[in-house]
Structure formats: C-alpha cells, structure tokens
Scaffold this motif. Structure first.
Motif, PDB file in Angstrom:
ATOM      1  N   SER A   1      -0.974  -8.253 -11.724  1.00 25.63           N
ATOM      2  CA  SER A   1      -1.759  -7.486 -12.596  1.00 25.63           C
ATOM      3  C   SER A   1      -3.013  -7.227 -12.265  1.00 25.63           C
ATOM      4  N   THR A   2      -3.896  -8.547 -12.039  1.00 18.03           N
ATOM      5  CA  THR A   2      -5.196  -8.893 -11.841  1.00 18.03           C
ATOM      6  C   THR A   2      -5.688  -7.465 -10.451  1.00 18.03           C
TER       7      THR A   2
ATOM      8  N   LYS B   1      -5.209  -3.883 -11.537  1.00 18.38           N
ATOM      9  CA  LYS B   1      -6.600  -3.478 -11.506  1.00 18.38           C
ATOM     10  C   LYS B   1      -7.806  -3.084 -10.841  1.00 18.38           C
TER      11      LYS B   1
ATOM     12  N   GLN C   1      -6.502  -0.491  -9.035  1.00 21.77           N
ATOM     13  CA  GLN C   1      -7.263   1.512  -9.875  1.00 21.77           C
ATOM     14  C   GLN C   1      -8.575   1.873 -10.037  1.00 21.77           C
TER      15      GLN C   1
END
Ligand code: OGA
Ligand code: MN
Length: 282
Positions: free
Chosen positions: A28-29, A32, A35
């Motif tokens: 999940s990191t 990010k 993105q």
C-alpha cells in the motif's frame, strides 16, 4: 507506513518525508509512492543510507532495470548500478563524470526508452553540480499554437550524445557500444502510458532531426521547441546533499546537469544511478 508529500515548487517535484528506502516498502505504501511519482514527476528522498542492493530493490518495484550504453561505468558487483563520478583511479574516471550536459530524457535513443531513473548522492560538492528538471507536460500545454501545429503527428530521430564524436564528453562510447546504440525514431510529442497526458519528448542532447522535413526547417523548429521547454516556469533545480535519492519520470521530464566545475580538480561529485525500463513512446 506513512509518509508526507511536500511539493518542491510550482513546476514539478515533491519531497517524500518519512520513508526509509533501505527497508522493504509494503504494497500500500508502494502504491502511494507510485501515485506521487505520477503526480509530481520527480520525487526526492532525503537523508537515505542506501547500499547498491537497496537502490536496486526499490527501483525494481517499478519494473525491470535497463542499462546505459556505457557498460564499463557500472559497479563491478552490481551491473545494474551506473556510477556517475568525477573521481579517478590511475588517471581514469571511475564513472561518467559528465552525464547530462544538455537537456534530455534518459535512454531516449533506444526503442524502449527509460521509464524512470533513480540517482543517489554519495558525495556532493560544496557548490555546483545541481540537476535541473523540467516538466514536459506543462511545456507541451504552453507550446504556442504554431509550434504545436508544426509538430503534430511528427516523428524525430534520436541518437545517444556519447555516440557523437563532435561532443566533448570526458568518456565517450567505444565502437562496440556505439554499434549497439544506433539512432531511433520516436514521436516529437508523446503520450504518457499511465496518465494519458501529452508531453514534449524531443530534447537537445538526443534529438538530431525531425523526420520528413527539410534540414533547415527541422533545425529551426527543434531550436524553438528546446528554448521553449527550458523556460524557468517549467523547472525545479535540485541542490544535492549526501543521502539524497531522486527518482524522475523520463516519460514526461527532461533534466540537465550543471557541469560548470567539471575541470576543477577539487570538484568531487559521486553518485549511483539505476534506470528502469520503459516502453516504446507513442
Ligand atoms: C543521469 C543524468 C544528471 C546529473 O544520470 O541520467 O543526466 O546531474 N545525470 O548528474
Ligand atoms: Mn540523464
């Protein structure tokens, strides 16, 4: 893991605060960071302590690694890591001392150009050696209509700067490396494969002509585009500190190094680079 994103100016670039890239980055990191890279184009991670393997592992999250034609300027045990260095051993530079003398996008002369590049600073000079990054989305969007129309649908010829015997590189390609790095054609304006946005892809260091255009007209048009794309409003200037890792998106960013102190023997700048493979521009 949480981190903060602090934009570095109006043009492009953001500092990522609170991530240690020597530790594995969870899914999940990673999403990010990915993105943030698409949003800000150049990411800066300060105060890192990275072994070559850490830098390789982080880079590989974004795709397979690619390699610069200067295959004799890599770390002996880590061929994925290109050395940029003004240091010498036995009179010979241990890496490329003069990467990026003109505006460019990495490996733009390949069929598959680079997705991104990471550059990690191990030793930095007290002055000089900044890297400037320019936002080619913004440059495209601000391109005057006559130039936009003149290059719409056009392709151009790209050639590695180190191929060109007329340029005064400290280390040039040998014949084998040159033969492995022929000229390639790409669109003048490319579309980013992830964001769908258009950007200027031709650059002063690597683009030698626009295809199907008289030589004089092509040279004039390219000069006008290069001058437009290098304007301050599109640029972030990175002043290096030891422990900085920068990670830029070659699909929508051009960059240039300040080499003004390159002939000063007291000037020491030493860095490790990885290059992430991209696709053929369209
Ligand atoms: C590169 C490059 C610029 C610099 O490594 O691709 O262009 O400032 N470097 O060293
Ligand atoms: Mn470069």
């Amino acid at each position: 893991m949480t981190f903060e994103i602090r934009p570095l100016g109006d043009a492009l670039g953001a500092e990522i605060i609170g991530l240690d890239l020597s530790a594995p980055v969870d899914e999940s990191t990673f999403a990010k960071v990915h993105q943030a890279h698409l949003d800000h184009l150049v990411l800066v991670f300060r105060d890192q302590r990275l072994d070559p393997q850490h830098q390789i592992d982080f880079s590989r999250r974004f795709g397979p690694l690619d390699h610069h034609p200067s295959d004799d300027a890599v770390l002996p045990d880590f061929p994925d890591v290109l050395v940029l260095s003004t240091k010498r051993e036995n009179g010979k530079y241990i890496g490329l001392p003069d990467a990026g003398p003109m505006w460019h996008s990495d490996l733009a002369y390949r069929k598959q150009t680079a997705l991104g590049t990471t550059l990690y600073a191990l030793e930095t000079p007290d002055s000089g050696g900044d890297t400037r990054f320019a936002n080619m989305y913004k440059a495209y969007e601000a391109l005057p209509k006559n130039l936009k129309d003149a290059v719409a649908g056009k392709r151009a010829v790209f050639l590695a700067g180190r191929n060109n015997a007329n340029r005064s590189f400290k280390r040039t390609l040998n014949q084998t490396q040159r033969d492995a790095t022929p000229a390639t054609g790409h669109p003048v304006i490319r579309t980013h494969p992830e964001t769908g946005r258009k950007s200027i892809f031709v650059s002063a260091q690597h683009t030698i002509a626009i295809e199907d255009m008289p030589e004089g007209e092509s040279a004039e048009l390219l000069a006008a585009i290069f001058a437009h794309a290098a304007q301050d409003e599109f640029v972030y200037t990175h002043k290096w500190r030891v422990g900085d890792l920068t990670f830029w998106d070659n699909r929508c960013v051009q960059h240039i190094a300040d080499l003004s102190r390159i002939d000063d023997p007291t000037y020491i700048r030493h860095m490790h680079r990885t290059t992430i493979e991209g696709d053929a521009p369209f």
